[in-house]
Design a protein around this motif. Structure first.
Motif, PDB file in Angstrom:
ATOM      1  N   PHE A  38      17.844  -1.320  32.600  1.00 27.02           N
ATOM      2  CA  PHE A  38      16.695  -0.848  33.352  1.00 27.02           C
ATOM      3  C   PHE A  38      15.712  -0.255  32.356  1.00 27.02           C
ATOM      4  CE2 PHE A  38      19.884   0.087  36.889  1.00 27.02           C
ATOM      5  CZ  PHE A  38      19.542  -1.032  37.634  1.00 27.02           C
ATOM      6  N   HIS A  39      14.470  -0.730  32.387  1.00 26.91           N
ATOM      7  CA  HIS A  39      13.400  -0.107  31.612  1.00 26.91           C
ATOM      8  C   HIS A  39      12.798   0.926  32.556  1.00 26.91           C
ATOM      9  CE1 HIS A  39       9.250   0.204  30.011  1.00 26.91           C
ATOM     10  NE2 HIS A  39       9.819   0.005  28.853  1.00 26.91           N
ATOM     11  N   MET A  40      12.842   2.194  32.160  1.00 27.25           N
ATOM     12  CA  MET A  40      12.405   3.292  33.026  1.00 27.25           C
ATOM     13  C   MET A  40      11.207   3.993  32.386  1.00 27.25           C
ATOM     14  SD  MET A  40      16.121   4.799  34.201  1.00 27.25           S
ATOM     15  CE  MET A  40      15.507   5.663  35.657  1.00 27.25           C
ATOM     16  N   ILE A  41      10.248   4.382  33.204  1.00 27.70           N
ATOM     17  CA  ILE A  41       9.052   5.039  32.692  1.00 27.70           C
ATOM     18  C   ILE A  41       8.792   6.362  33.435  1.00 27.70           C
ATOM     19  CG2 ILE A  41       7.946   2.893  31.977  1.00 27.70           C
ATOM     20  CD1 ILE A  41       6.125   3.207  34.487  1.00 27.70           C
ATOM     21  N   LYS A  42       8.017   7.192  32.759  1.00 25.37           N
ATOM     22  CA  LYS A  42       7.533   8.436  33.358  1.00 25.37           C
ATOM     23  C   LYS A  42       6.114   8.638  32.848  1.00 25.37           C
ATOM     24  CE  LYS A  42       8.609  13.389  33.649  1.00 25.37           C
ATOM     25  NZ  LYS A  42       9.585  14.410  33.236  1.00 25.37           N
ATOM     26  N   LYS A  84       3.227  13.614  24.268  1.00 24.67           N
ATOM     27  CA  LYS A  84       1.920  14.190  24.617  1.00 24.67           C
ATOM     28  C   LYS A  84       1.139  14.567  23.361  1.00 24.67           C
ATOM     29  CE  LYS A  84       3.439  16.173  28.997  1.00 24.67           C
ATOM     30  NZ  LYS A  84       3.791  17.430  29.669  1.00 24.67           N
ATOM     31  N   GLU A  85       1.817  15.194  22.398  1.00 24.55           N
ATOM     32  CA  GLU A  85       1.167  15.595  21.146  1.00 24.55           C
ATOM     33  C   GLU A  85       0.591  14.392  20.402  1.00 24.55           C
ATOM     34  OE1 GLU A  85       4.004  19.496  20.261  1.00 24.55           O
ATOM     35  OE2 GLU A  85       4.325  17.655  19.106  1.00 24.55           O
ATOM     36  N   ARG A  86       1.239  13.251  20.557  1.00 24.89           N
ATOM     37  CA  ARG A  86       0.788  12.034  19.877  1.00 24.89           C
ATOM     38  C   ARG A  86      -0.199  11.235  20.724  1.00 24.89           C
ATOM     39  NH1 ARG A  86       5.281   8.978  17.018  1.00 24.89           N
ATOM     40  NH2 ARG A  86       3.470   7.688  16.571  1.00 24.89           N
ATOM     41  N   GLY A  87      -0.555  11.750  21.900  1.00 25.08           N
ATOM     42  CA  GLY A  87      -1.597  11.128  22.711  1.00 25.08           C
ATOM     43  C   GLY A  87      -1.145  10.050  23.676  1.00 25.08           C
ATOM     44  N   TYR A  88       0.134   9.949  23.934  1.00 27.54           N
ATOM     45  CA  TYR A  88       0.644   8.965  24.899  1.00 27.54           C
ATOM     46  C   TYR A  88       0.647   9.584  26.296  1.00 27.54           C
ATOM     47  CZ  TYR A  88       2.201   6.103  20.984  1.00 27.54           C
ATOM     48  OH  TYR A  88       2.227   5.331  19.846  1.00 27.54           O
ATOM     49  N   ASN A  89       0.345   8.780  27.304  1.00 29.52           N
ATOM     50  CA  ASN A  89       0.402   9.276  28.680  1.00 29.52           C
ATOM     51  C   ASN A  89       1.556   8.658  29.471  1.00 29.52           C
ATOM     52  OD1 ASN A  89      -0.524   6.724  29.261  1.00 29.52           O
ATOM     53  ND2 ASN A  89      -2.579   7.364  29.809  1.00 29.52           N
ATOM     54  N   LYS A  90       2.405   7.914  28.748  1.00 25.34           N
ATOM     55  CA  LYS A  90       3.575   7.303  29.381  1.00 25.34           C
ATOM     56  C   LYS A  90       4.726   7.320  28.380  1.00 25.34           C
ATOM     57  CE  LYS A  90       3.546   2.792  30.073  1.00 25.34           C
ATOM     58  NZ  LYS A  90       3.396   1.423  30.597  1.00 25.34           N
ATOM     59  N   ILE A  91       5.905   7.624  28.871  1.00 25.30           N
ATOM     60  CA  ILE A  91       7.106   7.604  28.042  1.00 25.30           C
ATOM     61  C   ILE A  91       8.112   6.698  28.736  1.00 25.30           C
ATOM     62  CG2 ILE A  91       8.067   9.694  29.099  1.00 25.30           C
ATOM     63  CD1 ILE A  91       9.105  10.416  26.208  1.00 25.30           C
ATOM     64  N   ALA A  92       8.927   6.005  27.961  1.00 24.88           N
ATOM     65  CA  ALA A  92       9.856   5.038  28.533  1.00 24.88           C
ATOM     66  C   ALA A  92      11.184   5.061  27.787  1.00 24.88           C
ATOM     67  CB  ALA A  92       9.258   3.638  28.478  1.00 24.88           C
ATOM     68  N   LEU A  93      12.168   4.462  28.411  1.00 27.88           N
ATOM     69  CA  LEU A  93      13.500   4.319  27.835  1.00 27.88           C
ATOM     70  C   LEU A  93      14.182   3.145  28.514  1.00 27.88           C
ATOM     71  CD1 LEU A  93      15.580   5.526  30.197  1.00 27.88           C
ATOM     72  CD2 LEU A  93      14.582   7.659  29.398  1.00 27.88           C
TER      73      LEU A  93
END
Length: 186
Positions: free
Chosen positions: A180-184, A139-148
């Motif tokens: 599995f590529h997972m996102i939030k 969030k601090e870096r301006g992304y609205n999606k995180i994945a693993l």
């Protein structure tokens, strides 16, 4: 429990944690066959100023002053440049200019590359705390999606990611294994 940015001095403990999480990918990334040699190269990667496994990309969770877990993160749009030092090393080591690494992260996401908790500290919420810290960093870096990515047979990690709000959006291949590529969405 204290989560902080990693420092070079964490390299020895971090290399072991990285190896425990990466397994066969550690051998792919280091070009080494023996566990000890792979761990030695992971320690070198961690201590470097650049690269996806550099301490600059890591957060460490300490318990009683000792590294108990770590998380490696970066922007998907940075992945190619962060892979460059590893690819160059492998190409030279193997004398093969065609070596590349599998694409894990999409350009528009903040990516959790590696999450590892020492077996001495499992079940204490360290993994969840590190994920929360990574989400805050995203969030601090301006992304609205995180994945693993999680290997399809790692039920424990998969359950953790589901509990923390991640969902599978596709399958990807990393080092000839299905993940599995997972996102939030943040």
């Amino acid at each position: 429990m204290n989560i902080r940015p990693a420092v070079k001095e964490d390299a020895q403990a971090a290399a072991r944690l990285l190896y425990d999480a990466l397994h066969d990918i550690a051998h792919q990334l280091t070009g080494q066959e023996s566990n000890d040699d792979a761990i030695t190269v992971l320690e070198q990667y961690f201590g470097q100023e650049e690269g996806r496994l550099s301490y600059h990309q890591a957060l460490v969770c300490e318990v009683e002053g000792k590294p108990a877990g770590l998380i490696i993160t970066y922007g998907g749009d940075e992945a190619k440049e962060l892979d460059r030092p590893i690819v160059e090393r492998l190409r030279e080591l193997k004398n093969d200019p065609t070596i590349t690494l599998d694409k894990e992260a999409d350009e528009d996401e903040f990516y959790i590359d590696t999450l590892s908790v020492s077996s001495l500290y499992k079940g204490q919420g360290i993994g969840s705390a590190l994920i929360q810290a990574a989400e805050k960093r995203a969030k601090e870096r301006g992304y609205n999606k995180i994945a693993l990515a999680v290997v399809t047979d790692n039920k424990r990690a998969y359950s953790l990611y589901l509990r923390t709000g991640y969902e599978v959006d596709k399958e990807i291949i990393i080092n000839k294994h299905v993940y599995f590529h997972m996102i939030k969405h943040l």
